[in-house]
Design a protein around this motif. Structure first.
Motif, PDB file in Angstrom:
ATOM      1  N   ALA A   6       0.832  -1.206   0.000  1.00 29.94           N
ATOM      2  CA  ALA A   6       0.000   0.000   0.000  1.00 29.94           C
ATOM      3  C   ALA A   6       0.872   1.264   0.000  1.00 29.94           C
ATOM      4  O   ALA A   6       0.595   2.216  -0.732  1.00 29.94           O
ATOM      5  N   ILE A   7       1.928   1.248   0.802  1.00 29.25           N
ATOM      6  CA  ILE A   7       2.849   2.391   0.843  1.00 29.25           C
ATOM      7  C   ILE A   7       3.500   2.582  -0.519  1.00 29.25           C
ATOM      8  O   ILE A   7       3.600   3.702  -1.025  1.00 29.25           O
ATOM      9  N   LYS A   8       3.936   1.501  -1.140  1.00 25.06           N
ATOM     10  CA  LYS A   8       4.587   1.579  -2.464  1.00 25.06           C
ATOM     11  C   LYS A   8       3.611   2.156  -3.490  1.00 25.06           C
ATOM     12  O   LYS A   8       3.976   3.033  -4.277  1.00 25.06           O
ATOM     13  N   LYS A   9       2.362   1.663  -3.470  1.00 23.51           N
ATOM     14  CA  LYS A   9       1.366   2.140  -4.436  1.00 23.51           C
ATOM     15  C   LYS A   9       1.127   3.647  -4.270  1.00 23.51           C
ATOM     16  O   LYS A   9       1.121   4.390  -5.256  1.00 23.51           O
ATOM     17  N   MET A  10       0.951   4.094  -3.042  1.00 24.10           N
ATOM     18  CA  MET A  10       0.696   5.516  -2.813  1.00 24.10           C
ATOM     19  C   MET A  10       1.940   6.351  -3.128  1.00 24.10           C
ATOM     20  O   MET A  10       1.828   7.441  -3.686  1.00 24.10           O
ATOM     21  N   SER A  11       3.115   5.838  -2.802  1.00 22.18           N
ATOM     22  CA  SER A  11       4.355   6.558  -3.121  1.00 22.18           C
ATOM     23  C   SER A  11       4.514   6.712  -4.629  1.00 22.18           C
ATOM     24  O   SER A  11       4.944   7.769  -5.112  1.00 22.18           O
ATOM     25  N   ASP A  12       4.172   5.671  -5.373  1.00 17.99           N
ATOM     26  CA  ASP A  12       4.244   5.741  -6.837  1.00 17.99           C
ATOM     27  C   ASP A  12       3.286   6.800  -7.385  1.00 17.99           C
ATOM     28  O   ASP A  12       3.618   7.521  -8.334  1.00 17.99           O
ATOM     29  N   LEU A  13       2.101   6.896  -6.783  1.00 15.78           N
ATOM     30  CA  LEU A  13       1.138   7.913  -7.220  1.00 15.78           C
ATOM     31  C   LEU A  13       1.663   9.321  -6.942  1.00 15.78           C
ATOM     32  O   LEU A  13       1.518  10.220  -7.771  1.00 15.78           O
ATOM     33  N   VAL A  14       2.285   9.495  -5.779  1.00 19.15           N
ATOM     34  CA  VAL A  14       2.865  10.796  -5.442  1.00 19.15           C
ATOM     35  C   VAL A  14       3.958  11.152  -6.438  1.00 19.15           C
ATOM     36  O   VAL A  14       3.998  12.259  -6.980  1.00 19.15           O
ATOM     37  N   GLU A  22       9.546  14.777  -1.976  1.00 22.62           N
ATOM     38  CA  GLU A  22      10.276  13.983  -0.985  1.00 22.62           C
ATOM     39  C   GLU A  22       9.229  13.281  -0.133  1.00 22.62           C
ATOM     40  O   GLU A  22       8.316  13.912   0.390  1.00 22.62           O
ATOM     41  N   ILE A  23       9.373  11.950   0.019  1.00 28.60           N
ATOM     42  CA  ILE A  23       8.363  11.157   0.717  1.00 28.60           C
ATOM     43  C   ILE A  23       9.000  10.449   1.908  1.00 28.60           C
ATOM     44  O   ILE A  23      10.048   9.814   1.772  1.00 28.60           O
ATOM     45  N   LYS A  24       8.347  10.571   3.049  1.00 34.05           N
ATOM     46  CA  LYS A  24       8.760   9.832   4.234  1.00 34.05           C
ATOM     47  C   LYS A  24       7.566   9.003   4.690  1.00 34.05           C
ATOM     48  O   LYS A  24       6.506   9.550   4.985  1.00 34.05           O
ATOM     49  N   LEU A  35       2.113   8.944   5.019  1.00 37.51           N
ATOM     50  CA  LEU A  35       3.138   9.462   4.122  1.00 37.51           C
ATOM     51  C   LEU A  35       3.223  10.970   4.324  1.00 37.51           C
ATOM     52  O   LEU A  35       2.221  11.674   4.186  1.00 37.51           O
ATOM     53  N   THR A  36       4.393  11.439   4.667  1.00 38.11           N
ATOM     54  CA  THR A  36       4.643  12.872   4.758  1.00 38.11           C
ATOM     55  C   THR A  36       5.349  13.260   3.471  1.00 38.11           C
ATOM     56  O   THR A  36       6.400  12.708   3.154  1.00 38.11           O
ATOM     57  N   VAL A  37       4.745  14.169   2.732  1.00 31.95           N
ATOM     58  CA  VAL A  37       5.260  14.542   1.417  1.00 31.95           C
ATOM     59  C   VAL A  37       5.630  16.021   1.420  1.00 31.95           C
ATOM     60  O   VAL A  37       4.813  16.873   1.772  1.00 31.95           O
ATOM     61  N   GLN A  67      -2.618   7.440   4.889  1.00 34.22           N
ATOM     62  CA  GLN A  67      -2.927   8.862   4.846  1.00 34.22           C
ATOM     63  C   GLN A  67      -1.752   9.614   4.243  1.00 34.22           C
ATOM     64  O   GLN A  67      -0.598   9.312   4.547  1.00 34.22           O
ATOM     65  N   VAL A  68      -2.058  10.569   3.386  1.00 39.99           N
ATOM     66  CA  VAL A  68      -1.024  11.346   2.703  1.00 39.99           C
ATOM     67  C   VAL A  68      -1.142  12.800   3.154  1.00 39.99           C
ATOM     68  O   VAL A  68      -2.164  13.443   2.948  1.00 39.99           O
ATOM     69  N   PHE A  69      -0.088  13.287   3.797  1.00 42.18           N
ATOM     70  CA  PHE A  69      -0.027  14.669   4.252  1.00 42.18           C
ATOM     71  C   PHE A  69       0.972  15.401   3.378  1.00 42.18           C
ATOM     72  O   PHE A  69       2.149  15.026   3.329  1.00 42.18           O
ATOM     73  N   VAL A  70       0.507  16.441   2.686  1.00 43.51           N
ATOM     74  CA  VAL A  70       1.345  17.156   1.732  1.00 43.51           C
ATOM     75  C   VAL A  70       1.678  18.533   2.291  1.00 43.51           C
ATOM     76  O   VAL A  70       0.787  19.275   2.715  1.00 43.51           O
ATOM     77  N   TYR A  71       2.977  18.848   2.299  1.00 44.76           N
ATOM     78  CA  TYR A  71       3.452  20.124   2.819  1.00 44.76           C
ATOM     79  C   TYR A  71       4.294  20.832   1.768  1.00 44.76           C
ATOM     80  O   TYR A  71       4.946  20.190   0.945  1.00 44.76           O
ATOM     81  N   ASP A  72       4.310  22.151   1.859  1.00 43.79           N
ATOM     82  CA  ASP A  72       5.137  22.979   0.991  1.00 43.79           C
ATOM     83  C   ASP A  72       6.605  22.723   1.324  1.00 43.79           C
ATOM     84  O   ASP A  72       7.015  22.851   2.476  1.00 43.79           O
ATOM     85  N   LYS A  73       7.358  22.368   0.325  1.00 40.97           N
ATOM     86  CA  LYS A  73       8.782  22.072   0.489  1.00 40.97           C
ATOM     87  C   LYS A  73       9.545  23.259   1.078  1.00 40.97           C
ATOM     88  O   LYS A  73      10.498  23.084   1.837  1.00 40.97           O
TER      89      LYS A  73
END
Length: 80
Positions: A6-14, A22-24, A35-37, A67-73
């Motif tokens: 599941a993590i791999k699938k979501m990371s690939d989408l990101v 950058e994904i953690k 996933l912290t993005v 859950q995917v949390f997206v932040y400004d780099k």
């Protein structure tokens, strides 16, 4: 599906929405991860759009809560 899948699938989408993101990944349990993005501000909405429905589908069909949390780099969340 495992949480790692599941993590791999979501990371690939990101990554497909923003190659420079950058994904953690943090595993919370065998069924839950976060996933912290960090991404450029201009790509944040693309990432949210790309991951929203797949995350819901994964939860409903496989019981995986990613859950995917997206932040400004350039303005990352505070650490502490």
């Amino acid at each position: 599906m495992s949480i790692d899948d599941a993590i791999k699938k979501m990371s690939d989408l990101v990554t497909s929405a923003c190659a420079s993101a950058e994904i953690k990944a943090t595993k919370m349990s065998d069924e839950e991860a976060r996933l912290t993005v960090l991404a450029p501000a201009g790509d944040m909405q693309k990432i949210k759009d790309a991951t929203f429905q797949p995350a819901i589908d994964m939860l409903n069909s496989d019981g995986m809560d990613v859950q995917v949390f997206v932040y400004d780099k350039d303005a990352p969340p505070l650490k502490g």
